[in-house]
Every structure is written in C-alpha cells, then in structure tokens.
Design a protein around this motif. Structure first.
Motif, PDB file in Angstrom:
ATOM      1  N   PRO A   3       5.632   0.982  -9.982  1.00 39.96           N
ATOM      2  CA  PRO A   3       5.610   1.095  -8.511  1.00 39.96           C
ATOM      3  C   PRO A   3       4.213   0.899  -7.938  1.00 39.96           C
ATOM      4  N   LYS A   4       3.205   1.412  -8.656  1.00 37.38           N
ATOM      5  CA  LYS A   4       1.833   1.289  -8.147  1.00 37.38           C
ATOM      6  C   LYS A   4       1.407  -0.185  -8.119  1.00 37.38           C
ATOM      7  N   LEU A   5       1.737  -0.897  -9.194  1.00 40.73           N
ATOM      8  CA  LEU A   5       1.406  -2.328  -9.246  1.00 40.73           C
ATOM      9  C   LEU A   5       2.151  -3.108  -8.174  1.00 40.73           C
ATOM     10  N   MET A   6       3.392  -2.708  -7.914  1.00 39.06           N
ATOM     11  CA  MET A   6       4.182  -3.389  -6.876  1.00 39.06           C
ATOM     12  C   MET A   6       3.512  -3.215  -5.516  1.00 39.06           C
ATOM     13  N   THR A   7       3.033  -1.995  -5.261  1.00 37.73           N
ATOM     14  CA  THR A   7       2.348  -1.734  -3.989  1.00 37.73           C
ATOM     15  C   THR A   7       1.103  -2.607  -3.878  1.00 37.73           C
ATOM     16  N   MET A   8       0.371  -2.709  -4.986  1.00 40.42           N
ATOM     17  CA  MET A   8      -0.847  -3.528  -4.969  1.00 40.42           C
ATOM     18  C   MET A   8      -0.510  -5.005  -4.752  1.00 40.42           C
TER      19      MET A   8
END
Ligand SMILES: Nc1ncnc2c1ncn2[C@@H]1O[C@H](COP(=O)(O)OP(=O)(O)OP(=O)(O)O)[C@@H](O)[C@H]1O
Ligand SMILES: [Mg+2]
Length: 148
Positions: A3-8
């Motif tokens: 999820p964090k990578l998706m946000t980035m």
C-alpha cells in the motif's frame, strides 16, 4: 505492490509530451496561447479550466517579456495517477526577483502596474512554483490538472 508503494506511485508525475517555444516578442504571446489551448483541448480539459490556464500563462509570458525581454517556455502534458494535466515552465535570464514573498503579494509592482499577475496566476492553477536568482533569472512552473 505494498500500500505504501502504491501511494508513492500515485504521486509520480509522468511527462507524456514536451514542447519548447521561445517567447521574445509580443506576437509570440498569441502563438504560445494557441499552443497551450491545443494541448489542453487534446487532453480533454474543460473550457473553464482551459481559460484559467491560458489566463495564467498569459500573465507569466507577459512578465517574462516585460521584465526579462523574453525567455523560453515549455509545455508538457503530464499525468499523475489517473489525472492528466498541463505543466508550463517559463524560464528567463532577466534580472531576477529580489524578494519573492513581496512579489507574490496582491498589489506589489515595480512596473507601475496592478501587481496582480503572480498572485492571480497562483490562484488560477493547481500547482505553482517560482524560483529566482538575482542577476541570473527566474523560472516559474505551473500545473493545471484537467479536473483540478
Ligand atoms: N520574470 C520576471 N523577472 C523579473 N521580475 C519579475 C518577473 N516577473 C515578475 N517580476 C517582478 O514581480 C513583480 C510582481 O509581478 P506581477 O506580475 O504580480 O505584477 P506586475 O507585472 O507588476 O503587474 P500586473 O501583472 O498586474 O500587470 C513585478 O512588478 C516585477 O518587479
Ligand atoms: Mg505581471
């Protein structure tokens, strides 16, 4: 992707197209405005946002002509996540702006004008960035998102 990578990944701005144009005389302003309109139309930007973008673009090229005897413009079609937009960069080798905070205030002008160009421009676009070095020049970058 986490999820964090998706946000980035959503924050990454991709450049889909680049178009450079010098603005050194009054006649170039119309050509530049028309070109901005062409790209904005191409990405399907609505008329209201188009008008805001073109108004902002006009103010910035006029400043460039007036205070720096012209400069370079860059029109970019950009995307961020699902959103498309137009990013415009204005680069000049003029005298620069000694106090940007002051220049960004409504009513400040060294040209005995209304002093609404820069602050007005900022209000019309989605993103606004100005960098200036006295004696070297000024670069202003604005982005208008299609739905922003
Ligand atoms: N590209 C530039 N190079 C050097 N100085 C600039 C540049 N753009 C703006 N300035 C300075 O910032 C001030 C404020 O700019 P702004 O566009 O807000 O007002 P203006 O051009 O004076 O008046 P208006 O745009 O309302 O006719 C200018 O008076 C000028 O001193
Ligand atoms: Mg101005």
């Amino acid at each position: 992707m986490t999820p964090k990578l998706m946000t980035m990944a959503k924050m990454i701005v991709t450049v889909l197209n680049k178009d450079r144009m010098a603005v050194v005389r009054e006649q170039d302003v119309v050509l530049f405005r028309n070109r901005v309109k062409e790209y904005a139309t191409k990405i399907g930007m609505g008329l209201v946002n188009q008008t805001k973008l073109i108004t902002a673009a006009s103010e910035l090229v006029r400043n460039m002509l007036r205070y720096a005897n012209g400069g370079e413009t860059l029109i970019e079609v950009v995307s961020q996540g699902r959103e498309n937009g137009i990013r415009l960069t204005f680069t000049d080798k003029g005298p620069g702006i000694p106090n940007i905070e002051q220049a960004m205030k409504d009513g400040f002008s060294t040209g005995r004008s209304l002093g609404l160009g820069l602050p007005g421009t900022k209000r019309l676009v989605s993103e606004f960035d100005i960098k200036s070095i006295v004696g070297k020049g000024t670069t202003v970058t604005i982005t208008k998102w299609k739905n922003g």
